[in-house]
Design a protein around this motif. Structure first.
Motif, PDB file in Angstrom:
ATOM      1  N   VAL A  99      19.540 -44.016 -23.517  1.00 29.83           N
ATOM      2  CA  VAL A  99      19.382 -42.963 -24.525  1.00 29.83           C
ATOM      3  C   VAL A  99      17.929 -42.487 -24.540  1.00 29.83           C
ATOM      4  N   LYS A 100      17.002 -43.433 -24.410  1.00 23.65           N
ATOM      5  CA  LYS A 100      15.585 -43.048 -24.354  1.00 23.65           C
ATOM      6  C   LYS A 100      15.322 -42.119 -23.163  1.00 23.65           C
ATOM      7  N   ARG A 101      16.051 -42.339 -22.083  1.00 24.22           N
ATOM      8  CA  ARG A 101      15.901 -41.464 -20.913  1.00 24.22           C
ATOM      9  C   ARG A 101      16.270 -40.032 -21.271  1.00 24.22           C
ATOM     10  N   VAL A 102      17.267 -39.859 -22.130  1.00 22.89           N
ATOM     11  CA  VAL A 102      17.650 -38.510 -22.560  1.00 22.89           C
ATOM     12  C   VAL A 102      16.521 -37.893 -23.390  1.00 22.89           C
ATOM     13  N   HIS A 103      15.917 -38.702 -24.277  1.00 21.04           N
ATOM     14  CA  HIS A 103      14.799 -38.212 -25.084  1.00 21.04           C
ATOM     15  C   HIS A 103      13.693 -37.663 -24.187  1.00 21.04           C
ATOM     16  N   ALA A 122      27.529 -32.419 -32.155  1.00 21.02           N
ATOM     17  CA  ALA A 122      26.586 -32.219 -33.251  1.00 21.02           C
ATOM     18  C   ALA A 122      26.966 -33.154 -34.406  1.00 21.02           C
ATOM     19  N   GLY A 123      25.961 -33.796 -34.975  1.00 22.66           N
ATOM     20  CA  GLY A 123      26.223 -34.728 -36.068  1.00 22.66           C
ATOM     21  C   GLY A 123      26.314 -36.165 -35.621  1.00 22.66           C
ATOM     22  N   HIS A 124      26.594 -36.388 -34.338  1.00 21.06           N
ATOM     23  CA  HIS A 124      26.609 -37.757 -33.830  1.00 21.06           C
ATOM     24  C   HIS A 124      25.170 -38.267 -33.826  1.00 21.06           C
ATOM     25  N   PRO A 125      24.937 -39.526 -34.265  1.00 22.97           N
ATOM     26  CA  PRO A 125      23.562 -40.023 -34.365  1.00 22.97           C
ATOM     27  C   PRO A 125      22.771 -39.954 -33.074  1.00 22.97           C
ATOM     28  N   GLU A 126      23.426 -40.171 -31.926  1.00 21.38           N
ATOM     29  CA  GLU A 126      22.682 -40.075 -30.668  1.00 21.38           C
ATOM     30  C   GLU A 126      22.211 -38.647 -30.427  1.00 21.38           C
ATOM     31  N   VAL A 127      23.094 -37.699 -30.671  1.00 20.77           N
ATOM     32  CA  VAL A 127      22.752 -36.294 -30.453  1.00 20.77           C
ATOM     33  C   VAL A 127      21.660 -35.847 -31.423  1.00 20.77           C
ATOM     34  N   GLU A 128      21.765 -36.264 -32.678  1.00 23.50           N
ATOM     35  CA  GLU A 128      20.752 -35.889 -33.661  1.00 23.50           C
ATOM     36  C   GLU A 128      19.374 -36.427 -33.260  1.00 23.50           C
ATOM     37  N   ALA A 129      19.355 -37.645 -32.706  1.00 21.99           N
ATOM     38  CA  ALA A 129      18.075 -38.216 -32.260  1.00 21.99           C
ATOM     39  C   ALA A 129      17.514 -37.429 -31.081  1.00 21.99           C
ATOM     40  N   ILE A 130      18.378 -37.031 -30.162  1.00 19.50           N
ATOM     41  CA  ILE A 130      17.925 -36.241 -29.006  1.00 19.50           C
ATOM     42  C   ILE A 130      17.327 -34.918 -29.479  1.00 19.50           C
ATOM     43  N   LEU A 131      18.023 -34.255 -30.399  1.00 19.34           N
ATOM     44  CA  LEU A 131      17.530 -32.975 -30.926  1.00 19.34           C
ATOM     45  C   LEU A 131      16.180 -33.150 -31.595  1.00 19.34           C
ATOM     46  N   VAL A 159      22.510 -34.414 -21.561  1.00 11.61           N
ATOM     47  CA  VAL A 159      23.860 -34.756 -22.012  1.00 11.61           C
ATOM     48  C   VAL A 159      23.867 -36.035 -22.836  1.00 11.61           C
ATOM     49  N   GLN A 160      24.658 -36.034 -23.900  1.00 13.25           N
ATOM     50  CA  GLN A 160      24.939 -37.262 -24.645  1.00 13.25           C
ATOM     51  C   GLN A 160      25.457 -38.296 -23.646  1.00 13.25           C
ATOM     52  N   THR A 161      24.961 -39.515 -23.709  1.00 13.56           N
ATOM     53  CA  THR A 161      25.251 -40.506 -22.664  1.00 13.56           C
ATOM     54  C   THR A 161      26.729 -40.838 -22.514  1.00 13.56           C
ATOM     55  N   THR A 162      27.517 -40.632 -23.579  1.00 12.67           N
ATOM     56  CA  THR A 162      28.928 -41.019 -23.527  1.00 12.67           C
ATOM     57  C   THR A 162      29.866 -39.839 -23.278  1.00 12.67           C
ATOM     58  N   GLN A 163      29.304 -38.689 -22.892  1.00 11.70           N
ATOM     59  CA  GLN A 163      30.142 -37.523 -22.639  1.00 11.70           C
ATOM     60  C   GLN A 163      30.922 -37.656 -21.332  1.00 11.70           C
ATOM     61  N   ALA A 164      32.004 -36.902 -21.242  1.00 12.73           N
ATOM     62  CA  ALA A 164      32.783 -36.851 -20.002  1.00 12.73           C
ATOM     63  C   ALA A 164      32.129 -35.861 -19.040  1.00 12.73           C
ATOM     64  N   LYS A 165      32.108 -36.198 -17.766  1.00 13.33           N
ATOM     65  CA  LYS A 165      31.475 -35.316 -16.776  1.00 13.33           C
ATOM     66  C   LYS A 165      32.202 -33.973 -16.680  1.00 13.33           C
TER      67      LYS A 165
END
Length: 282
Positions: A99-103, A122-131, A159-165
């Motif tokens: 996740v830090k890699r996405v940041h 949007a609203g997922h904690p991982e996505v909010e942190a990336i934003l 991309v959110q780490t858990t998204q589908a390709k």
């Protein structure tokens, strides 16, 4: 007795295991209160277990001196971490390294002048942190949300780490037809891709599929959808108490998979309970 097969890749990923080990260590060594900012992982049973060890969930940064604050696997916005340090809290960063890699990727794209889009919910904690690491960035869950955006000439994508390709591919394909330049950093976690591929393969070969993991877990919910596309008798459960013997009537093959926040012990219990149900009804 039907055969029960666990997917080749299932259960707790590296980031989750790392976070649990960090919290266990902190719980044993801390002299003051220990909190996690939001649930450490999306697994209610694990969170309850941590609570029994004195690790409580808080929604806001506590101000009590001597407290330890554990940052969840999904990460937080920089301002929240800084606020915790300003209050003098002992901050333990359990953010998943992937996740830090996405940041870092989002920050770098913005530094290079790209309009940053995050493919995720949007609203997922991982996505909010990336934003939070790329102020002004926007989240899109799929192609249909691109119509509401004012796109610039140069767009950078993470991309959110858990998204589908497949979701990422569809967004990229659409973007390339709309803007002059698209720079993509594929930050989907390899463990996520492996779990999805293994789940799809096993579901196609199974009469019944059981997916265990938190209902608030995006990656588990996605696994269940993937399995359902190949196996009509797919059941997403959070605990083994939800199992029903009727699900397995007439089945000769049962598949099992689990989300990235599901420890091995929960998978083992699931297999054992399915075996007991099938044995008692045969």
């Amino acid at each position: 007795m039907p055969t029960i097969t666990v997917a080749d890749h299932a259960g707790a990923c590296y980031g989750v295991q790392r976070a649990l080990e960090l919290v266990q260590k902190v719980a044993q060594q801390a002299t003051g209160p220990v909190h996690t900012l939001g649930p450490l992982i999306h697994n209610p049973q694990v969170v309850e277990g941590l609570a029994s060890q004195g690790v409580t969930v808080v929604d806001d940064v506590p101000t009590q001196a001597g407290s330890t604050l554990v940052l969840r696997t999904h990460g937080v916005v920089p301002q929240v971490e800084q606020a915790a340090r300003d209050f003098g809290l002992d901050v333990v960063d359990a953010t998943c390294p992937y996740v830090k890699r996405v940041h870092h990727a989002a920050e770098r794209l913005q530094e290079l002048g790209y309009q940053v889009l995050v493919v995720g919910e949007a609203g997922h904690p991982e996505v909010e942190a990336i934003l939070g690491h790329a102020p002004g960035a926007q989240a899109v869950a799929g192609v249909e949300q691109l119509d509401g955006l004012e796109l610039g000439r140069r767009v950078g994508v993470v991309v959110q780490t858990t998204q589908a390709k497949t979701t990422l591919d569809a967004v990229i394909s659409e973007l390339t037809s709309r803007v002059s330049e698209v720079c993509v950093v594929n930050t989907i976690c390899e463990a996520t891709s492996e779990r999805q591929q293994a789940a799809r393969k096993l579901a196609a070969a199974s009469d019944v599929m059981v997916v265990i993991g938190g209902r608030n877990s995006a990656n588990t919910t996605r696994l269940a959808k993937i399995c359902l596309s190949s196996c009509a008798k797919t059941h997403h459960i959070e605990t083994c108490d939800e199992l029903s013997a009727s699900w397995f009537e007439g089945a000769s093959s049962i598949g099992v998979t689990a989300g990235a926040s599901t420890p091995t012990a929960q998978i083992d219990e699931l297999v054992s309970r399915i075996e007991s149900l099938c044995a008692s009804s045969s």
